[in-house]
Design an enzyme around this catalytic site. Structure first.
Site, PDB file in Angstrom:
ATOM      1  N   ARG A 149      35.458  44.560  43.027  1.00 11.92           N
ATOM      2  CA  ARG A 149      35.204  43.313  43.325  1.00 11.92           C
ATOM      3  C   ARG A 149      33.752  43.283  43.598  1.00 11.92           C
ATOM      4  O   ARG A 149      33.808  41.940  43.126  1.00 11.92           O
ATOM      5  CB  ARG A 149      35.517  43.622  45.112  1.00 11.92           C
ATOM      6  N   PHE A 188      40.048  35.592  42.002  1.00 13.28           N
ATOM      7  CA  PHE A 188      40.717  36.502  41.248  1.00 13.28           C
ATOM      8  C   PHE A 188      39.675  37.892  42.270  1.00 13.28           C
ATOM      9  O   PHE A 188      38.864  37.870  42.236  1.00 13.28           O
ATOM     10  CB  PHE A 188      40.979  37.141  40.424  1.00 13.28           C
ATOM     11  N   GLU A 189      40.643  39.609  41.938  1.00 10.80           N
ATOM     12  CA  GLU A 189      40.409  40.821  42.930  1.00 10.80           C
ATOM     13  C   GLU A 189      40.294  40.227  44.167  1.00 10.80           C
ATOM     14  O   GLU A 189      39.306  40.752  44.880  1.00 10.80           O
ATOM     15  CB  GLU A 189      38.772  40.800  41.905  1.00 10.80           C
ATOM     16  N   GLY A 190      41.288  39.654  44.551  1.00 11.65           N
ATOM     17  CA  GLY A 190      41.463  39.334  46.068  1.00 11.65           C
ATOM     18  C   GLY A 190      40.699  38.023  46.029  1.00 11.65           C
ATOM     19  O   GLY A 190      39.610  37.667  45.836  1.00 11.65           O
TER      20      GLY A 190
END
Length: 380
Positions: free
Chosen positions: A243, A362-364
């Site tokens: 992140r 993306f990445e949460g």
């Protein structure tokens, strides 16, 4: 204009200078053409690997650069300001190396890590599935134990560098529930492993994103990373670092958009003066600059906590949330500064706006980041 960076030492300053030189010579001249043609950047990752830019946060003993995370992230930002797709792939490569470095045995690391960190092999991270994006515990791709290893069956989705990467950190189900996920280091080229056609994306066109399909693909037991059932622990610990990588990429995109908007506003005239001298536009640019500076500060704060060995999970989510929302706002405002020209593909700001959007996902997703942050505020 080059960002004036506060760096910890002369080595870091030299590294940023090297990064800028490579980015200006190897990335900037190619990005517009490759993104328009959706052409893969052949040779670019080899160049970055030879310069040591693919392994910066890992120790020298394994072929890394032994750089603090705050320096590594600023390198990512510099790359993203020239070519976001390449910077995302570099960040994902670092993410894909994390499970082996952090949970692998010495024997596993000696066998695979030097090539991974030296850039001889490029990696991808394979966690998401078609019906399990944010809800990683809902994974259904299975790894069934067989003599000497595991057979993988099922599908994975949204793999940056899918089909092109040399290895994949893959998370698959070996048991029931959230403790039934395990992590495997899967090489490309396995019998029973195929990839879907590249997704037709809004941005980041030069690096493919694909699905992967496993049909009884055999993975030797030596490629299990950590213990069976430890997969989600590995995945989530890796994502904190990932992140921060996306936060740095988002700031690079936003900085590039700000630079383009400032340059245009200093050249274009209206009503007898440069448009930057009109207060309404000048204030808009000031807000954009403040957003970029603030976003950079959040990822640097989280990185320094990581470097100091302090808890940083919440700070990583804050950085990802703030930086990617800022990138979306700044790139949209950059299009506004350029007016009708900003809406055309003759100017880069429309591409920056398209590229910024995925950083919120993306990445949460940023909704997941808010969930992480809010849960951290609840007393145990």
């Amino acid at each position: 204009m080059p960002v004036e960076r506060l760096l910890p030492n002369d080595d870091a300053r030299d590294l940023i200078a090297l990064t800028r030189d490579i980015a200006d010579k190897a990335l900037a001249p190619k990005v517009d053409d490759h993104e328009k043609r959706e052409a893969y950047p052949d040779g670019v990752f080899e160049t970055l690997g030879e310069a040591g830019l693919l392994s910066l946060p890992y120790p020298e003993e394994w072929g890394g650069g032994s750089q603090p995370y705050e320096v590594y992230l600023q390198v990512l930002e510099e790359l993203a300001a020239r070519w976001a797709a390449v910077a995302v792939a570099v960040s994902v490569h670092g993410l894909a190396c994390f499970p082996l470095f952090t949970y692998g045995t010495d024997e596993q690391k000696q066998k695979w890590l030097p090539d991974m960190l030296g850039g001889a092999t490029i990696g991808a991270y394979s966690l998401s599935e078609p019906q399990a994006g944010s809800d990683a515990a809902a994974l259904t791709c299975k790894a069934t134990r067989r003599d000497g290893g595991y057979e993988l069956s099922g599908s994975k989705a949204w793999i940056t560098h899918g089909g092109v990467a040399d290895f994949y950190s893959v998370f698959a189900r070996t048991g029931d529930g959230s403790r039934g996920i395990s992590c495997f280091l899967v090489p490309n080229g396995l019998d029973g492993l195929t990839f879907g056609k590249p997704e037709e994306k809004m941005g980041l066109h030069a690096v493919p994103t694909t699905a992967a399909h496993y049909e009884g693909a055999f993975v030797p037991e030596e490629r299990l990373l950590g213990a069976e059932g430890q997969g989600l622990q590995i995945a989530f610990s890796a994502l904190d670092s990932g992140r921060l990588g996306i936060a740095a990429v988002a700031v690079g995109i936003a900085q590039a958009a700000l630079d383009e908007a400032i340059a245009y506003a200093n050249e274009r005239t209206a009503f007898g003066k440069k448009i930057i001298d009109h207060q309404g536009l000048g204030f808009l640019l000031a807000d954009m600059a403040a957003a970029v500076d603030s976003a950079r500060a959040t990822y640097l704060d989280a990185a320094r906590r990581r470097d100091a060995g302090l808890p940083y999970s919440r700070n990583a989510s804050v950085a990802k949330l703030i930086a990617t929302d800022a990138a979306m706002k700044v790139t949209t405002d950059a299009v506004q500064v350029l007016g009708g020209y900003g809406y055309t593909r003759d100017f880069r700001v429309e591409r920056f706006m398209r590229e910024a959007k995925i950083t919120q996902i993306f990445e949460g997703t940023n909704q997941i980041q808010r969930l992480v942050i809010s849960r951290s505020l609840v007393a145990n």
